[in-house]
Design an enzyme around this catalytic site. Sequence first.
Site, PDB file in Angstrom:
ATOM      1  N   GLU A 104      55.199   5.560 -35.718  1.00  0.00           N
ATOM      2  CA  GLU A 104      55.408   6.797 -36.465  1.00  0.00           C
ATOM      3  C   GLU A 104      56.611   7.602 -35.985  1.00  0.00           C
ATOM      4  OE1 GLU A 104      51.388   8.626 -37.678  1.00  0.00           O
ATOM      5  OE2 GLU A 104      51.133   8.125 -35.565  1.00  0.00           O
TER       6      GLU A 104
ATOM      7  N   HIS B 163      43.326  13.934 -36.750  1.00  0.00           N
ATOM      8  CA  HIS B 163      43.634  15.116 -37.550  1.00  0.00           C
ATOM      9  C   HIS B 163      42.431  15.665 -38.313  1.00  0.00           C
ATOM     10  CE1 HIS B 163      47.872  14.940 -36.731  1.00  0.00           C
ATOM     11  NE2 HIS B 163      48.000  13.731 -37.239  1.00  0.00           N
TER      12      HIS B 163
ATOM     13  N   ASP C  96      32.259   2.940 -28.447  1.00  0.00           N
ATOM     14  CA  ASP C  96      30.810   3.006 -28.269  1.00  0.00           C
ATOM     15  C   ASP C  96      30.074   3.478 -29.516  1.00  0.00           C
ATOM     16  OD1 ASP C  96      30.719   1.929 -25.757  1.00  0.00           O
ATOM     17  OD2 ASP C  96      30.471   3.824 -24.694  1.00  0.00           O
TER      18      ASP C  96
ATOM     19  N   ASP D  32      54.837  11.043 -40.558  1.00  0.00           N
ATOM     20  CA  ASP D  32      55.376  11.315 -39.228  1.00  0.00           C
ATOM     21  C   ASP D  32      56.679  10.552 -38.997  1.00  0.00           C
ATOM     22  OD1 ASP D  32      53.613  13.196 -38.274  1.00  0.00           O
ATOM     23  OD2 ASP D  32      52.232  11.730 -37.444  1.00  0.00           O
TER      24      ASP D  32
ATOM     25  N   GLN E  27      49.833   2.430 -34.476  1.00  0.00           N
ATOM     26  CA  GLN E  27      50.670   3.128 -35.444  1.00  0.00           C
ATOM     27  C   GLN E  27      52.087   3.318 -34.913  1.00  0.00           C
ATOM     28  OE1 GLN E  27      47.762   6.492 -36.885  1.00  0.00           O
ATOM     29  NE2 GLN E  27      49.258   6.027 -38.497  1.00  0.00           N
TER      30      GLN E  27
ATOM     31  N   ARG F 201      40.299   6.388 -36.006  1.00  0.00           N
ATOM     32  CA  ARG F 201      41.617   6.796 -35.541  1.00  0.00           C
ATOM     33  C   ARG F 201      41.397   7.803 -34.419  1.00  0.00           C
ATOM     34  NH1 ARG F 201      46.932   8.837 -38.828  1.00  0.00           N
ATOM     35  NH2 ARG F 201      45.614  10.587 -39.521  1.00  0.00           N
TER      36      ARG F 201
END
Length: 266
Positions: free
Chosen positions: A162, A58, A97, A188, A160, A83
């Site tokens: 959600e 986000h 990476d 969420d 997660q 995330r």
Amino acid sequence: MSYNTAHTTTNANSRLRLLNKLKSGEFPLMTFMAISSVRMAQIVSLTGVDGIIVDCEHGNIGDDSMHNSVAAISALGVSPIIRVRGTSSDILKRALDTGAHGLMVPQVNTAEEAQQVVTYSKFPPQGLRGQGSAFPAIAHGLTTPEYMKSANETLITMIQIETAAGVENVDAICAVPGVDLIFIGPNDLAQSLLGYVPARGDEPVFKSAIEKIVAAAKKHGKWVGRLVNNGSLAKDAKNTFDTVAITGDTKAIQNWYMSEFDIARS
């Protein structure tokens, strides 16, 4: 296939701040970073936080900023967590990476999705992660061969939960080997279960979902964490959760300014 994970590793690396605190039961604190800035990464890293979740789902963070933020965070002795925005192999590989100490994967709804995350996060023979970058070893303070030998058992894989589907399948998700930590996204989850955000927190269906997630994580020996809005709620969470993330950079800045402007105008 049996192999060491973040829970069972005996690999000692003092740079892995979040992992070391989780393993010692110290209730480490995290926060989210959504603003694309090396300076923001440095500022937040010097607050006493243990892990910073670089929000590439986000947040306003592209590949360059993701790499630069991880380098800045790890250089200051804090654990960078990415995330990601999905479960495909290219997204997971690109995030790893950077040298991130862990991944957080949003909206995982099935055990099959969780297994896909694990598969593409582990080097062979445990998974299918490819190797070709020197950057991960640098962020861990290791040579590339040393990193290759330790990465599979020191990376923290966070899943997660959600959605209503995730709650329904949470026991099977938690049973997947290589899933290390279950992280609850309360907003969420509230939207999925209640149709609105934020949850008040006392809604029976919402409370029951939280309890089910925590119970499944503990049943399968996984760490469990969640997002909270402030330090007081973080303290309240200590008896239930292994870690929390206290809001993020955007909210912290807004909240401080709004509070001070209210005082100034009073």
